[in-house]
Scaffold this motif. Structure first.
Motif, PDB file in Angstrom:
ATOM      1  N   ALA A 194      12.659  -6.390  -0.845  1.00 40.19           N
ATOM      2  CA  ALA A 194      12.065  -6.112   0.460  1.00 40.19           C
ATOM      3  C   ALA A 194      10.783  -6.911   0.665  1.00 40.19           C
ATOM      4  O   ALA A 194      10.534  -7.453   1.748  1.00 40.19           O
ATOM      5  CB  ALA A 194      11.775  -4.619   0.592  1.00 40.19           C
ATOM      6  N   ALA A 195       9.944  -6.992  -0.375  1.00 38.23           N
ATOM      7  CA  ALA A 195       8.682  -7.723  -0.264  1.00 38.23           C
ATOM      8  C   ALA A 195       8.918  -9.217  -0.123  1.00 38.23           C
ATOM      9  O   ALA A 195       8.334  -9.883   0.748  1.00 38.23           O
ATOM     10  CB  ALA A 195       7.803  -7.438  -1.479  1.00 38.23           C
ATOM     11  N   GLU A 196       9.780  -9.762  -0.955  1.00 35.77           N
ATOM     12  CA  GLU A 196       9.943 -11.211  -0.960  1.00 35.77           C
ATOM     13  C   GLU A 196      10.726 -11.715   0.248  1.00 35.77           C
ATOM     14  O   GLU A 196      10.553 -12.861   0.665  1.00 35.77           O
ATOM     15  CB  GLU A 196      10.546 -11.640  -2.292  1.00 35.77           C
ATOM     16  N   ALA A 197      11.555 -10.856   0.834  1.00 33.58           N
ATOM     17  CA  ALA A 197      12.221 -11.241   2.085  1.00 33.58           C
ATOM     18  C   ALA A 197      11.183 -11.456   3.178  1.00 33.58           C
ATOM     19  O   ALA A 197      11.267 -12.409   3.960  1.00 33.58           O
ATOM     20  CB  ALA A 197      13.220 -10.167   2.502  1.00 33.58           C
ATOM     21  N   VAL A 198      10.174 -10.585   3.238  1.00 36.42           N
ATOM     22  CA  VAL A 198       9.117 -10.718   4.236  1.00 36.42           C
ATOM     23  C   VAL A 198       8.230 -11.928   3.918  1.00 36.42           C
ATOM     24  O   VAL A 198       7.848 -12.690   4.815  1.00 36.42           O
ATOM     25  CB  VAL A 198       8.266  -9.434   4.299  1.00 36.42           C
ATOM     26  N   ILE A 199       7.887 -12.113   2.652  1.00 40.75           N
ATOM     27  CA  ILE A 199       7.054 -13.252   2.248  1.00 40.75           C
ATOM     28  C   ILE A 199       7.723 -14.570   2.634  1.00 40.75           C
ATOM     29  O   ILE A 199       7.091 -15.467   3.213  1.00 40.75           O
ATOM     30  CB  ILE A 199       6.783 -13.204   0.731  1.00 40.75           C
ATOM     31  N   ASN A 200       9.004 -14.681   2.340  1.00 39.84           N
ATOM     32  CA  ASN A 200       9.726 -15.921   2.630  1.00 39.84           C
ATOM     33  C   ASN A 200       9.916 -16.139   4.121  1.00 39.84           C
ATOM     34  O   ASN A 200       9.727 -17.257   4.633  1.00 39.84           O
ATOM     35  CB  ASN A 200      11.078 -15.917   1.917  1.00 39.84           C
ATOM     36  N   ALA A 201      10.273 -15.081   4.841  1.00 40.48           N
ATOM     37  CA  ALA A 201      10.523 -15.211   6.278  1.00 40.48           C
ATOM     38  C   ALA A 201       9.246 -15.531   7.038  1.00 40.48           C
ATOM     39  O   ALA A 201       9.263 -16.294   8.020  1.00 40.48           O
ATOM     40  CB  ALA A 201      11.150 -13.927   6.822  1.00 40.48           C
ATOM     41  N   GLY A 202       8.130 -14.940   6.576  1.00 44.05           N
ATOM     42  CA  GLY A 202       6.869 -15.137   7.287  1.00 44.05           C
ATOM     43  C   GLY A 202       6.022 -16.270   6.752  1.00 44.05           C
ATOM     44  O   GLY A 202       4.935 -16.532   7.287  1.00 44.05           O
ATOM     45  N   GLY A 203       6.464 -16.945   5.697  1.00 43.38           N
ATOM     46  CA  GLY A 203       5.663 -18.011   5.105  1.00 43.38           C
ATOM     47  C   GLY A 203       4.317 -17.524   4.606  1.00 43.38           C
ATOM     48  O   GLY A 203       3.306 -18.230   4.694  1.00 43.38           O
ATOM     49  N   ILE A 204       4.275 -16.305   4.075  1.00 41.68           N
ATOM     50  CA  ILE A 204       3.017 -15.706   3.623  1.00 41.68           C
ATOM     51  C   ILE A 204       2.642 -16.273   2.269  1.00 41.68           C
ATOM     52  O   ILE A 204       3.451 -16.325   1.343  1.00 41.68           O
ATOM     53  CB  ILE A 204       3.143 -14.174   3.558  1.00 41.68           C
ATOM     54  N   THR A 205       1.399 -16.705   2.130  1.00 44.06           N
ATOM     55  CA  THR A 205       0.916 -17.287   0.876  1.00 44.06           C
ATOM     56  C   THR A 205      -0.279 -16.481   0.358  1.00 44.06           C
ATOM     57  O   THR A 205      -0.770 -15.558   1.020  1.00 44.06           O
ATOM     58  CB  THR A 205       0.497 -18.753   1.081  1.00 44.06           C
ATOM     59  N   GLY A 206      -0.756 -16.858  -0.824  1.00 47.07           N
ATOM     60  CA  GLY A 206      -1.914 -16.176  -1.393  1.00 47.07           C
ATOM     61  C   GLY A 206      -1.566 -14.846  -2.019  1.00 47.07           C
ATOM     62  O   GLY A 206      -2.416 -13.952  -2.106  1.00 47.07           O
ATOM     63  N   ILE A 207      -0.319 -14.704  -2.475  1.00 46.21           N
ATOM     64  CA  ILE A 207       0.150 -13.465  -3.100  1.00 46.21           C
ATOM     65  C   ILE A 207       0.927 -13.835  -4.359  1.00 46.21           C
ATOM     66  O   ILE A 207       1.698 -14.795  -4.365  1.00 46.21           O
ATOM     67  CB  ILE A 207       1.075 -12.679  -2.153  1.00 46.21           C
ATOM     68  N   GLU A 208       0.732 -13.076  -5.433  1.00 38.98           N
ATOM     69  CA  GLU A 208       1.534 -13.283  -6.630  1.00 38.98           C
ATOM     70  C   GLU A 208       2.123 -11.966  -7.127  1.00 38.98           C
ATOM     71  O   GLU A 208       1.501 -10.914  -7.003  1.00 38.98           O
ATOM     72  CB  GLU A 208       0.705 -13.924  -7.744  1.00 38.98           C
ATOM     73  N   ARG A 209       3.363 -12.045  -7.612  1.00 35.97           N
ATOM     74  CA  ARG A 209       3.991 -10.876  -8.213  1.00 35.97           C
ATOM     75  C   ARG A 209       3.499 -10.770  -9.645  1.00 35.97           C
ATOM     76  O   ARG A 209       3.730 -11.668 -10.456  1.00 35.97           O
ATOM     77  CB  ARG A 209       5.515 -11.003  -8.171  1.00 35.97           C
ATOM     78  N   VAL A 210       2.796  -9.687  -9.955  1.00 34.59           N
ATOM     79  CA  VAL A 210       2.136  -9.558 -11.249  1.00 34.59           C
ATOM     80  C   VAL A 210       3.084  -8.994 -12.301  1.00 34.59           C
ATOM     81  O   VAL A 210       3.206  -9.537 -13.406  1.00 34.59           O
ATOM     82  CB  VAL A 210       0.880  -8.667 -11.126  1.00 34.59           C
ATOM     83  N   LEU A 211       3.749  -7.891 -11.973  1.00 32.33           N
ATOM     84  CA  LEU A 211       4.642  -7.256 -12.944  1.00 32.33           C
ATOM     85  C   LEU A 211       5.593  -6.310 -12.221  1.00 32.33           C
ATOM     86  O   LEU A 211       5.369  -5.933 -11.072  1.00 32.33           O
ATOM     87  CB  LEU A 211       3.842  -6.505 -14.020  1.00 32.33           C
ATOM     88  N   ASP A 212       6.666  -5.953 -12.905  1.00 36.52           N
ATOM     89  CA  ASP A 212       7.614  -4.972 -12.395  1.00 36.52           C
ATOM     90  C   ASP A 212       7.279  -3.621 -13.003  1.00 36.52           C
ATOM     91  O   ASP A 212       7.005  -3.515 -14.204  1.00 36.52           O
ATOM     92  CB  ASP A 212       9.051  -5.353 -12.751  1.00 36.52           C
ATOM     93  N   THR A 213       7.307  -2.579 -12.175  1.00 37.97           N
ATOM     94  CA  THR A 213       6.932  -1.248 -12.652  1.00 37.97           C
ATOM     95  C   THR A 213       8.118  -0.391 -13.039  1.00 37.97           C
ATOM     96  O   THR A 213       8.028   0.423 -13.961  1.00 37.97           O
ATOM     97  CB  THR A 213       6.117  -0.492 -11.592  1.00 37.97           C
ATOM     98  N   SER A 214       9.243  -0.532 -12.329  1.00 34.95           N
ATOM     99  CA  SER A 214      10.374   0.361 -12.580  1.00 34.95           C
ATOM    100  C   SER A 214      11.630  -0.125 -11.875  1.00 34.95           C
ATOM    101  O   SER A 214      11.569  -0.967 -10.974  1.00 34.95           O
ATOM    102  CB  SER A 214      10.044   1.783 -12.099  1.00 34.95           C
ATOM    103  N   GLU A 215      12.751   0.419 -12.320  1.00 35.08           N
ATOM    104  CA  GLU A 215      14.020   0.291 -11.606  1.00 35.08           C
ATOM    105  C   GLU A 215      14.306   1.660 -11.000  1.00 35.08           C
ATOM    106  O   GLU A 215      14.379   2.654 -11.722  1.00 35.08           O
ATOM    107  CB  GLU A 215      15.150  -0.104 -12.557  1.00 35.08           C
ATOM    108  N   GLU A 216      14.425   1.726  -9.690  1.00 35.25           N
ATOM    109  CA  GLU A 216      14.559   3.000  -8.994  1.00 35.25           C
ATOM    110  C   GLU A 216      15.934   3.129  -8.344  1.00 35.25           C
ATOM    111  O   GLU A 216      16.273   2.363  -7.442  1.00 35.25           O
ATOM    112  CB  GLU A 216      13.485   3.129  -7.913  1.00 35.25           C
ATOM    113  N   PRO A 217      16.762   4.089  -8.782  1.00 34.01           N
ATOM    114  CA  PRO A 217      17.999   4.353  -8.056  1.00 34.01           C
ATOM    115  C   PRO A 217      17.678   4.823  -6.632  1.00 34.01           C
ATOM    116  O   PRO A 217      16.822   5.695  -6.440  1.00 34.01           O
ATOM    117  CB  PRO A 217      18.662   5.475  -8.870  1.00 34.01           C
ATOM    118  N   ALA A 218      18.332   4.223  -5.646  1.00 30.71           N
ATOM    119  CA  ALA A 218      18.121   4.600  -4.242  1.00 30.71           C
ATOM    120  C   ALA A 218      19.273   5.481  -3.793  1.00 30.71           C
ATOM    121  O   ALA A 218      20.442   5.158  -4.018  1.00 30.71           O
ATOM    122  CB  ALA A 218      18.026   3.353  -3.376  1.00 30.71           C
TER     123      ALA A 218
END
Length: 261
Positions: A194-218
């Motif tokens: 969800a986050a990276e779809a918005v980052i890519n679509a909007g050309g948003i920069t200045g953000i880095e993915r630091v770590l993954d916290t969990s795998e969540e069943p939806a």
């Protein structure tokens, strides 16, 4: 059911902001109302008043596999409102919820999870490190969060309550990411796709993915006050349909189609 009657029901549903997913012969005493987020692409979104996204496609397909006299509608609204509608008894099921028994004790039954989501921490460059422990090492920072989302987890919110982390809510993923890129918050916890779809679509920069916290069943969380024969039969049949869709590859196909392969 006649085509004209079916069209009339769908027109009426659209008028009130509903997506009439499956309408079967009217032996059912009530419409089963499911609610989802309107701004959590690609999982949940809206086009006009129609609920769209991966979850809408999953539910629509599942309902074609369920036999019985059920009238079902799906509504896309801001997430905090969706949560309130189920908690207050205005809707039957919260679509896309994680398992949150502490913050959502009013959910009585969780559906089978058709997929899991990867939750990640995004920060401004240099703010955090990949070897940090989440959330303990993030004390003193200001986080963004989608209003009503429990995504960051209980330990995170315990630190917020204890004053160790500052929290600012915004309605959508895009607003939080733009606040992060603009330096108004330090970090943001969100599902990776969800986050990276918005980052890519909007050309948003200045953000880095630091770590993954969990795998969540939806899942779909059905309110505990909804009971009786209809509730039991519908939730059981929904579970069976979701399980079948996972086993026959339908869930994978829906997700791949939504994200372009």
């Amino acid at each position: 059911m006649s085509r004209s009657f079916s069209r009339a029901l769908r027109t009426a549903a659209a008028t009130f902001g509903l997506t009439a997913l499956t309408v079967l012969p009217a032996a059912a005493s009530e419409t089963i109302l499911l609610v989802q987020d309107a701004a959590y692409a690609p999982y949940m979104s809206a086009e006009g008043r129609t609920a769209t996204g991966i979850w809408a496609d999953v539910i629509n397909e599942a309902l074609t596999r369920i036999e019985g006299d059920y009238e079902v509608a799906l509504q896309a609204v801001p997430w905090s409102r969706a949560v309130n509608m189920v908690e207050s008894g205005q809707a039957h099921g919260l679509v896309g919820t994680y398992y949150r028994p502490d913050s959502r004790p009013w959910i009585g039954t969780y559906s089978t999870a058709p997929f899991s989501e990867t939750v990640s921490v995004y920060c401004r460059p240099g703010v955090a490190q990949a070897d940090w422990t989440y959330p303990d090492d993030f004390k003193g920072l200001t986080f963004g969060n989608n209003a009503g989302f429990g995504t960051p987890g209980k330990a995170f919110f315990d630190m917020v309550e204890g004053g160790l982390i500052s929290l600012q809510d915004a309605p959508t993923t895009e607003q939080n990411l733009r606040k992060l890129a603009g330096g108004r918050i330090d970090c943001y916890v969100q599902e990776q796709l969800a986050a990276e779809a918005v980052i890519n679509a909007g050309g948003i920069t200045g953000i880095e993915r630091v770590l993954d916290t969990s795998e969540e069943p939806a899942m779909i969380g059905f309110r505990g006050t909804w009971s009786g024969d209809m509730a039991e039969s519908f939730t059981t049949k929904m579970d069976a349909a979701l399980t079948e869709m996972g086993e026959d590859g339908t869930i994978d196909t829906i997700i791949q189609t939504a994200v372009g392969g």
